[in-house]
Design a protein around this motif. Structure first.
Motif, PDB file in Angstrom:
ATOM      1  N   LYS A  40       0.950  -1.216   0.026  1.00 26.65           N
ATOM      2  CA  LYS A  40      -0.298   0.313  -0.511  1.00 26.65           C
ATOM      3  C   LYS A  40       0.731   1.737  -0.086  1.00 26.65           C
ATOM      4  O   LYS A  40       2.161   0.845   0.673  1.00 26.65           O
ATOM      5  CB  LYS A  40      -0.919  -0.306   1.213  1.00 26.65           C
ATOM      6  N   THR A  41       0.192   1.864  -0.564  1.00 26.60           N
ATOM      7  CA  THR A  41       0.955   3.615  -0.260  1.00 26.60           C
ATOM      8  C   THR A  41       0.203   4.764   0.001  1.00 26.60           C
ATOM      9  O   THR A  41      -1.450   4.970   0.156  1.00 26.60           O
ATOM     10  CB  THR A  41       1.172   3.888  -1.891  1.00 26.60           C
ATOM     11  N   ILE A  42       1.031   5.215   1.503  1.00 23.66           N
ATOM     12  CA  ILE A  42      -0.209   6.505   2.335  1.00 23.66           C
ATOM     13  C   ILE A  42       0.642   7.845   1.396  1.00 23.66           C
ATOM     14  O   ILE A  42       1.810   7.712   1.644  1.00 23.66           O
ATOM     15  CB  ILE A  42       0.327   6.089   3.263  1.00 23.66           C
ATOM     16  N   GLU A  79       5.662   3.947   1.220  1.00 23.12           N
ATOM     17  CA  GLU A  79       5.733   2.724   0.948  1.00 23.12           C
ATOM     18  C   GLU A  79       4.963   1.953   1.680  1.00 23.12           C
ATOM     19  O   GLU A  79       6.038   2.056   2.550  1.00 23.12           O
ATOM     20  CB  GLU A  79       6.425   2.104  -0.061  1.00 23.12           C
ATOM     21  N   LEU A  80       4.034   0.738   2.157  1.00 25.27           N
ATOM     22  CA  LEU A  80       4.109   0.023   3.493  1.00 25.27           C
ATOM     23  C   LEU A  80       3.681  -1.756   2.510  1.00 25.27           C
ATOM     24  O   LEU A  80       3.642  -1.829   1.654  1.00 25.27           O
ATOM     25  CB  LEU A  80       2.716   0.525   4.150  1.00 25.27           C
ATOM     26  N   GLY A 113       4.812  -2.492   7.787  1.00 20.70           N
ATOM     27  CA  GLY A 113       6.078  -2.196   7.755  1.00 20.70           C
ATOM     28  C   GLY A 113       6.439  -1.012   6.687  1.00 20.70           C
ATOM     29  O   GLY A 113       5.337  -1.110   5.807  1.00 20.70           O
ATOM     30  N   ILE A 114       6.922  -0.521   7.269  1.00 24.99           N
ATOM     31  CA  ILE A 114       7.245   1.163   6.627  1.00 24.99           C
ATOM     32  C   ILE A 114       8.578   1.000   5.726  1.00 24.99           C
ATOM     33  O   ILE A 114       9.462   0.916   6.373  1.00 24.99           O
ATOM     34  CB  ILE A 114       7.191   1.941   7.951  1.00 24.99           C
ATOM     35  N   ASN A 115       8.617   1.084   4.695  1.00 23.23           N
ATOM     36  CA  ASN A 115      10.078   1.281   3.541  1.00 23.23           C
ATOM     37  C   ASN A 115      10.507   2.197   4.466  1.00 23.23           C
ATOM     38  O   ASN A 115      10.226   3.062   3.626  1.00 23.23           O
ATOM     39  CB  ASN A 115       9.399   1.243   2.258  1.00 23.23           C
ATOM     40  N   GLN A 116      12.281   2.560   4.427  1.00 22.04           N
ATOM     41  CA  GLN A 116      12.620   3.580   4.828  1.00 22.04           C
ATOM     42  C   GLN A 116      14.002   3.399   3.921  1.00 22.04           C
ATOM     43  O   GLN A 116      14.855   4.497   4.904  1.00 22.04           O
ATOM     44  CB  GLN A 116      12.879   3.771   6.411  1.00 22.04           C
TER      45      GLN A 116
END
Length: 381
Positions: free
Chosen positions: A23-25, A35-36, A87-90
């Motif tokens: 998903k994208t927030i 991006e999640l 999960g948060i892509n970082q």
């Protein structure tokens, strides 16, 4: 190291049945998109009223998969509850996301924006789309493991459990943690880990932190620390995650031999009362109801029989009938109660009726037939 990669392969293989949703927030706080990765429980049904613990994984680029795999594996065996994992892509933003001021040592600039993003945008986004409970866990590694601590300093922390894997502590963080954790009013779970081959400067501060934190006397603070042998800064992650989950969900776990002998059999009330209290405590701590499981049924039935507690066995059989009306479990334990009270005719009827029901993990047609033959032999005497 070899075992670590074997574990990762296992978790990834298991995770095939629980594929991540991407998903994208769109974030106002971060002035852009994030991006999640999201893993929902197996057989997740959005229309059910059931809610699930929410696990937020920082550094989701590499930390999401081992955590999601552990969750999927352990929940499959009912050791922990089904959970929603986010999960948060970082990978390209982590230094900015975890930035803190060099004078105050609190989040500043992009770090402050990311801090606010969590409560103001991410959690509402997830809770609007999925059945997430208020029992939230946050997980981080080195820089992100330091950052998760800032959420503890809220008057009402938005997370109930913190998993700090080899944290790279900011200046003053250890002292601040000691002060904050000493005055907690609500139960907080905290797990921290290092290893013998961890980065030397981090390991030194982590060991210092453990000395300080482990001395805190506050019954609301539930703490577990691991110092792994033959592991480094990266491989300790694979060993720390299952240990952390074990710590956080200790109360949820099925009744094992130790709990049976030390708690169930020594409980002041009846075995059935122990079961009711255990499940009430789970709902109180975690904010959701635990579904009755066969392992706990067997343990309470065994304790009831050992104590010759007929009333407890009767209550248990009624509870099973309510929760598993179409399962052989209901007939088996109803028959056990009737047999225990001496009504062999009724017990035989129960076991016969059970042949038409669905087998469970522990009770099948062969067991029902064995009980029938056993009762018939008793009736001949």
């Amino acid at each position: 190291m070899k075992n670590f990669y074997l574990l990762l392969a296992l978790f990834i293989g298991l995770n095939i049945q629980s594929q991540a949703i991407y998903k994208t927030i769109d974030s106002y706080k971060l002035d852009g998109e994030r991006e999640l990765k999201i893993q929902l429980p197996r057989n997740y049904n959005p229309d059910e009223k059931r809610t699930y613990p929410l696990i937020i994984v920082l550094d989701g680029d590499y930390l999401f998969e081992p955590i999601a795999g552990n969750i999927d594996y352990q929940s499959y065996w009912e050791d922990i509850p089904d959970c929603i994992v986010v999960g948060i892509n970082q990978a390209t933003t982590r230094e900015n996301d975890f930035y803190y001021d060099n004078e105050t040592f609190f989040p500043a600039h992009d770090g402050a924006a990311f801090y606010e993003f969590m409560a103001a945008e991410l959690l509402p986004f997830i809770e609007d789309k999925y059945n997430a409970s208020n029992f939230r866990i946050i997980v981080g590694h080195d820089l992100s493991a330091n950052f998760i601590n800032y959420y503890l300093f809220k008057d009402e922390p938005i997370f109930r459990a913190y998993v700090a894997l080899s944290p790279d502590f900011a200046t003053e963080m250890i002292n601040r943690l000691q002060q904050r954790l000493s005055i907690l009013n609500d139960e907080i779970f905290y797990y921290m880990a290092t290893a013998d081959a961890d980065i030397k400067t981090m390991r030194a501060s982590i060991l210092e932190a453990n000395t300080v934190i482990s001395s805190i006397e506050n019954e609301k603070f539930l703490y577990k620390f691991d110092d792994f042998e033959d592991a480094n800064h990266y491989s300790l992650v694979g060993r720390g995650i299952p240990k952390a989950l074990n710590q956080i969900f200790t109360l949820f776990k099925p009744i094992n031999a130790k709990e049976y002998s030390e708690k169930v059999l020594t409980f002041e009330g009846s075995p059935y009362d122990y079961l009711v209290k255990k499940y009430e405590d789970i709902e109180h701590f975690y904010g959701f109801e635990k579904k009755l499981i066969e392992n706990d049924i067997r343990a309470i039935a065994a304790a009831s029989n050992k104590k010759d507690d007929l009333e407890s066995l009767e209550k248990l059989s009624k509870l099973i009938n309510k929760n598993f009306p179409k399962s052989m479990l209901s007939a088996y334990y109803s028959g056990m109660y009737n047999e225990k009270e001496g009504d062999l005719k009724r017990a035989l009827q129960r076991y016969k009726a059970g042949l038409l029901l669905e087998p469970s993990q522990s009770v099948d047609k062969e067991m029902m037939l064995d009980k029938m033959y056993e009762i018939q032999e008793k009736m001949k005497r």
